[in-house]
Design a protein around this motif. Structure first.
Motif, PDB file in Angstrom:
ATOM      1  N   TYR A 661       0.837  -1.213   0.000  1.00  0.00           N
ATOM      2  CA  TYR A 661       0.000   0.000   0.000  1.00  0.00           C
ATOM      3  C   TYR A 661       0.868   1.257   0.000  1.00  0.00           C
ATOM      4  O   TYR A 661       0.617   2.204  -0.751  1.00  0.00           O
ATOM      5  N   ARG A 662       1.897   1.249   0.833  1.00  0.00           N
ATOM      6  CA  ARG A 662       2.749   2.433   0.926  1.00  0.00           C
ATOM      7  C   ARG A 662       3.667   2.583  -0.291  1.00  0.00           C
ATOM      8  O   ARG A 662       4.017   3.703  -0.673  1.00  0.00           O
ATOM      9  N   LEU A 663       4.059   1.461  -0.891  1.00  0.00           N
ATOM     10  CA  LEU A 663       4.861   1.555  -2.116  1.00  0.00           C
ATOM     11  C   LEU A 663       4.105   2.284  -3.216  1.00  0.00           C
ATOM     12  O   LEU A 663       4.666   3.097  -3.952  1.00  0.00           O
ATOM     13  N   ASN A 664       2.829   1.998  -3.328  1.00  0.00           N
ATOM     14  CA  ASN A 664       2.020   2.639  -4.367  1.00  0.00           C
ATOM     15  C   ASN A 664       1.838   4.129  -4.128  1.00  0.00           C
ATOM     16  O   ASN A 664       1.395   4.853  -5.024  1.00  0.00           O
ATOM     17  N   VAL A 746      -0.565 -14.112  -4.730  1.00  0.00           N
ATOM     18  CA  VAL A 746       0.431 -14.264  -5.789  1.00  0.00           C
ATOM     19  C   VAL A 746       0.084 -13.405  -7.002  1.00  0.00           C
ATOM     20  O   VAL A 746       0.970 -12.929  -7.718  1.00  0.00           O
ATOM     21  N   ARG A 747      -1.181 -13.166  -7.227  1.00  0.00           N
ATOM     22  CA  ARG A 747      -1.587 -12.411  -8.419  1.00  0.00           C
ATOM     23  C   ARG A 747      -1.744 -10.915  -8.157  1.00  0.00           C
ATOM     24  O   ARG A 747      -1.580 -10.126  -9.097  1.00  0.00           O
ATOM     25  N   SER A 748      -2.042 -10.518  -6.943  1.00  0.00           N
ATOM     26  CA  SER A 748      -2.336  -9.096  -6.704  1.00  0.00           C
ATOM     27  C   SER A 748      -1.399  -8.423  -5.722  1.00  0.00           C
ATOM     28  O   SER A 748      -1.180  -7.215  -5.817  1.00  0.00           O
ATOM     29  N   VAL A 749      -0.838  -9.171  -4.772  1.00  0.00           N
ATOM     30  CA  VAL A 749       0.003  -8.560  -3.739  1.00  0.00           C
ATOM     31  C   VAL A 749       1.486  -8.770  -4.039  1.00  0.00           C
ATOM     32  O   VAL A 749       2.269  -7.815  -4.054  1.00  0.00           O
ATOM     33  N   VAL A 755       8.412  -6.310  -8.346  1.00  0.00           N
ATOM     34  CA  VAL A 755       8.912  -5.346  -9.333  1.00  0.00           C
ATOM     35  C   VAL A 755       9.825  -4.309  -8.721  1.00  0.00           C
ATOM     36  O   VAL A 755      10.426  -3.519  -9.456  1.00  0.00           O
ATOM     37  N   ARG A 756       9.965  -4.292  -7.411  1.00  0.00           N
ATOM     38  CA  ARG A 756      10.849  -3.312  -6.782  1.00  0.00           C
ATOM     39  C   ARG A 756      12.297  -3.757  -6.776  1.00  0.00           C
ATOM     40  O   ARG A 756      13.161  -3.049  -6.293  1.00  0.00           O
ATOM     41  N   GLY A 757      12.562  -4.939  -7.304  1.00  0.00           N
ATOM     42  CA  GLY A 757      13.942  -5.394  -7.408  1.00  0.00           C
ATOM     43  C   GLY A 757      14.412  -6.123  -6.169  1.00  0.00           C
ATOM     44  O   GLY A 757      13.680  -6.316  -5.196  1.00  0.00           O
ATOM     45  N   GLY A 758      15.683  -6.519  -6.207  1.00  0.00           N
ATOM     46  CA  GLY A 758      16.278  -7.218  -5.087  1.00  0.00           C
ATOM     47  C   GLY A 758      15.938  -8.690  -5.018  1.00  0.00           C
ATOM     48  O   GLY A 758      16.245  -9.356  -4.034  1.00  0.00           O
ATOM     49  N   ILE A 759      15.287  -9.231  -6.054  1.00  0.00           N
ATOM     50  CA  ILE A 759      14.908 -10.635  -6.012  1.00  0.00           C
ATOM     51  C   ILE A 759      16.144 -11.496  -6.243  1.00  0.00           C
ATOM     52  O   ILE A 759      17.085 -11.097  -6.922  1.00  0.00           O
ATOM     53  N   GLY A 760      16.137 -12.667  -5.631  1.00  0.00           N
ATOM     54  CA  GLY A 760      17.289 -13.546  -5.745  1.00  0.00           C
ATOM     55  C   GLY A 760      16.915 -14.980  -5.469  1.00  0.00           C
ATOM     56  O   GLY A 760      15.745 -15.367  -5.529  1.00  0.00           O
ATOM     57  N   LEU A 761      17.911 -15.767  -5.146  1.00  0.00           N
ATOM     58  CA  LEU A 761      17.701 -17.200  -4.972  1.00  0.00           C
ATOM     59  C   LEU A 761      16.785 -17.506  -3.796  1.00  0.00           C
ATOM     60  O   LEU A 761      16.070 -18.510  -3.808  1.00  0.00           O
TER      61      LEU A 761
END
Length: 844
Positions: A661-664, A746-749, A755-761
């Motif tokens: 919510y706050r990211l948006n 998984v589809r909405s939250v 998409v904010r990045g930092g994804i990894g293993l």
């Protein structure tokens, strides 16, 4: 270097990166230093070197060698102790001005040795970064032509020219292979920067030759290999091989008595250079580098050094006294550059997709007389892609190359079409990393050194530094920006900005200021050029690359590569960037009411089943007074249990409820917080079912005990009937809320956090773990009707008529609910596996 040595240093470096990503405290050196082993000092020295570099790259964490020496006194006896001190100087100087005299006062006992080491290094840097071009050297490069032979190379085809010099396709005689040879008159950076980079999407540099001449001595050839050694001139009189103990780098030196001499033929066409039969080989690495990262070039040079070469012809060499050209030879890529791809994009229909890229590669190969490879799986893969997917495919590999280079301390800062080369199969590779090196003592950029084709790909911070040399030095995010500009141009056929026309040298400042102003206005005017089938995910990724603020871009090439991977998976990109008209997009922000509905409905139905069963088997057989007590105990139980369960669920899901919510609304969060929010989002379904499950079971014990303590005389077997009914209700609460909550999450939250990045293993493991947990919950959903039937077996035969209706309703409803749960399970599993596939597993 032993295996234990390598493992300890590798684990320490990896844990440093994890601590940065997760916003944790840096790892402790003492946890990685072996006790009582012969390699302890060597391991400790390398650990300190990694720790020193990482700390000085982060504000407020810098640590001096003096502090390390107090913590680990034995490091002072390391043969590389002075190297550590020199690295401290370079690291501190990158962050703030630091006069050498002031630094030497901190280490007076080592002042002479430090000064000698640093002077040697800075001299090499000055030569590597750009030696002044003489008119004779420029003329020598201009006179080179196919058909000539220069040292070990036969020039075959002119591949083009640019600010760094001219490039030829050549045959290296000693190795019997085709290479690309670049001749420069002093401006080009040395290959040592690129020689240390061994990556499938970076052009491999093998080695260099530098030709010197002066008024009193004939030209001599000097060659150096390795990632930091500078070319040197030796005056050995014996042709011997001298190596340092570690045998890391090799330098080919020419003794004076066998020095190459220039003999101009009568027709003024050929010149001979005589080279010794056995050139001396020595190792030279500033600061005592102990291992050669450019293993390929090292092997090549040793082969060359053992190959007899009596005479070599050279054409178009300037007269004695001139600065002769520098020769750098590297991997030959016949597929052309991104400039050819851009030409095809502007001419050909975008609907051709990946075939457009292959046409550009084939055209470049045809122009050079190359034959297109057959039965290529890579070309078949590219041909199946749409054009936006092709751009993402190329960009993903270039971003991975940038990430690899950054982890080796190298930045590019000159990404443009001519520096992106393609193999015959269409695989992209980045070239010319040698110009900029992370932490190098570079000179102030010159306006005249900026080519027009480079300027349009410059980041705002690069332009700002051109306008003001005191501006902050561009970092890794500058390369992310430049790559974003190039990918945008490949996608649309036009640049994202309406850059002002190229100005003359006298108006360079106005050109830089105009380009900077255009970038600050954004890319909204360029959206009309987007292909119709451009995925929303790719548009989002490129716009993030082109943020004016470097902190708002993707933080490194790994993040960008992961996001471009998402763009290549249709299901994954549909999840991450759904259409604004889709239900998943419109349902964003409905988490709390949706979760309340998913948890409430199954639990209300379970309560209804429980009440019907208890009414028939227990309550109706009680006295009126005991019935009132039963109701009172139930009311107290519910007034306590429901609020506590609700508060516990709100606490556990606080991050998924608030972070998205706050990211948006423009808030920023650390990588650690975002990682936790993603983890908690994937655990929401578990919490939503296990908390009610536990409360149902606890109530099955506390409620009868409360009745007994209030003076109610319960009939024999009542406790068993009551607890069996509670178990069935707990199974209902455990089975059915999980799947709708997780499909929604998984589809909405989750996509808003991804998409904010930092994804990894870690994210990939969490996604796959959730897919596996779904099997368990599916099994629970299948067991609910069976549990209902099993609970009826505890009822006396005379009472079966009283419970048969609730059991039938439970069985039929349970079967229908299982079918629905199975459909959602398959949907959830496909979504999770699509997202997991889009998270790359990288090895650096």
């Amino acid at each position: 270097m032993t295996t234990s040595h390598t493992d300890a240093v590798a684990r320490f470096a990896a844990d440093w990166q994890h601590s940065i990503r997760d916003d944790r405290r840096p790892p402790q050196i003492t946890d990685y230093v072996p006790d009582g082993t012969q390699v302890r000092l060597a391991v400790l020295t390398d650990l300190l070197r990694v720790d020193l570099r990482q700390r000085w790259e982060r504000e407020g964490l810098g640590k001096r060698v003096v502090e390390y020496r107090k913590e680990f006194p034995e490091v002072e006896h390391s043969p590389e102790f002075v190297d550590l001190v020199c690295e401290e100087f370079l690291a501190r100087r990158r962050n703030a001005p630091l006069p050498m005299a002031e630094f030497l006062c901190e280490y007076p006992e080592l002042a002479d040795e430090i000064r000698a080491r640093l002077t040697e290094f800075t001299d090499a840097e000055a030569e590597d970064i750009g030696t002044a071009e003489s008119s004779e050297a420029v003329a020598a490069v201009a006179d080179l032509a196919p058909g000539q032979r220069l040292d070990d190379f036969d020039l075959l085809t002119d591949l083009g020219s640019g600010v760094l010099g001219r490039v030829f396709l050549a045959r290296q005689r000693s190795m019997q292979r085709l290479v690309a040879v670049r001749f420069s008159a002093g401006r080009a950076g040395a290959p040592r920067t690129m020689a240390q980079l061994d990556h499938p999407h970076i052009v491999r540099v093998f080695d260099q030759l530098v030709f010197h001449a002066d008024d009193t001595q004939s030209p001599a050839v000097s060659s150096s290999t390795g990632h930091r050694g500078a070319p040197t001139m030796h005056e050995n009189t014996d042709t011997t091989i001298a190596r340092t103990p570690d045998n890391s780098d090799t330098t080919i030196a020419t003794p004076p008595d066998l020095a190459a001499t220039i003999a101009r033929a009568p027709d003024d066409s050929d010149t001979e250079i005589a080279t010794p039969h056995d050139p001396a080989a020595t190792i030279q690495t500033p600061f005592g580098n102990r291992s050669a990262t450019a293993t390929g070039s090292l092997a090549d040079e040793r082969t060359i050094a053992q190959t007899p070469r009596r005479h070599t012809d050279i054409s178009a060499v300037p007269t004695v006294g001139a600065r002769l050209p520098r020769l750098i030879y590297m991997q030959y890529l016949p597929g052309g550059t991104a400039s050819g791809v851009l030409e095809q994009r502007r001419r050909g229909p975008v609907t051709d997709g990946g075939a457009l890229l292959l046409r550009a590669v084939d055209a470049a190969m045809e122009a050079r007389g190359e034959i297109r490879p057959s039965d290529s799986s890579v070309r078949a893969e590219i041909a199946r892609l749409s054009w936006p997917e092709t751009v993402a495919w190329v960009g993903r590999r270039l971003a991975d190359a940038l990430d690899y280079a950054e982890h080796h301390g190298v930045l590019h800062h000159d990404i443009k079409p001519t520096n992106v080369l393609f193999t015959a199969e269409g695989i992209p590779k980045l070239a010319d990393f040698a110009i900029h090196e992370a932490g190098a003592l570079t000179a102030t950029p010159k306006h005249t050194a900026v080519e027009a084709d480079s300027l349009r790909y410059h980041s705002p911070e690069q332009l700002a530094q051109l306008l003001d040399p005191a501006a902050p030095t561009p970092g890794a995010s500058s390369d992310i920006y430049s790559l974003g500009v190039l990918l945008w141009e490949m996608l649309t056929g036009a640049g994202p900005f309406d850059d002002p026309p190229s100005a003359e040298h006298g108006a360079a400042v106005e050109a830089f200021a105009g380009a900077l102003a255009v970038r600050r206005r954004g890319v909204s005017a360029a959206l009309s050029h987007l292909p119709e089938d451009t995925p929303a995910a790719l548009l989002r990724v490129l716009r993030e690359c082109l943020r004016i603020d470097p902190k708002q871009r993707w933080r490194n090439g790994a993040e960008l590569a992961a996001q471009l991977d998402l763009c290549l998976d249709p299901r994954a990109r549909g999840l991450v960037d759904p259409s604004p008209r889709s239900l998943a997009y419109r349902a964003r922000g409905w988490l709390l009411p949706f979760a309340t509905l998913c948890i409430g409905v199954p639990n209300v139905l379970a309560s209804f089943y429980n009440i019907q069963l208890n009414q028939a088997l227990i309550i109706d057989r009680m006295s009126t007074a005991d019935q009132h007590k039963f109701a009172a105990v139930g009311l107290i139980n519910n007034l306590i249990a429901f609020p506590v369960a609700a508060l516990l669920l709100l606490f556990l899901t606080r991050r998924p409820l608030t972070v998205g919510y706050r990211l948006n609304r423009g808030h920023e969060f650390s990588a650690r917080t975002l990682a936790r929010a993603r983890r908690d989002t994937l655990l929401m379904g578990d919490w939503a079912v296990w908390v009610p499950f536990g409360f149902w079971l606890v109530a099955g014990i506390i409620w009868p005990l409360g009745l007994a303590s209030s003076g109610v005389d319960l009939p024999s077997g009542t406790f068993l009937h009551f607890f069996a009914a509670q178990v069935v209700c707990a199974a209902i609460a455990l089975a059915y809320p999980f799947f709708p909550i997780m499909v929604y999450s998984v589809r909405s939250v989750y996509p808003q956090l991804l998409v904010r990045g930092g994804i990894g293993l870690d994210d990939e493991r969490q996604l796959r773990a959730l897919a596996r947990r779904g099997n368990f919950y599916l099994g629970v959903a299948a067991s609910v009707p069976l549990l209902g039937v099993a609970s009826a077996t505890f009822v006396n035969a005379a009472d079966l008529e009283l419970v048969i209706v609730p059991v039938r309703i439970l069985s039929v409803g349970g079967i229908l609910a299982f079918v629905l749960s199975y459909r959602m399970f398959r949907l959830l599993e496909a979504d999770l596996l699509a997202l997991a596939r889009a998270i790359p597993q990288r090895k650096r």
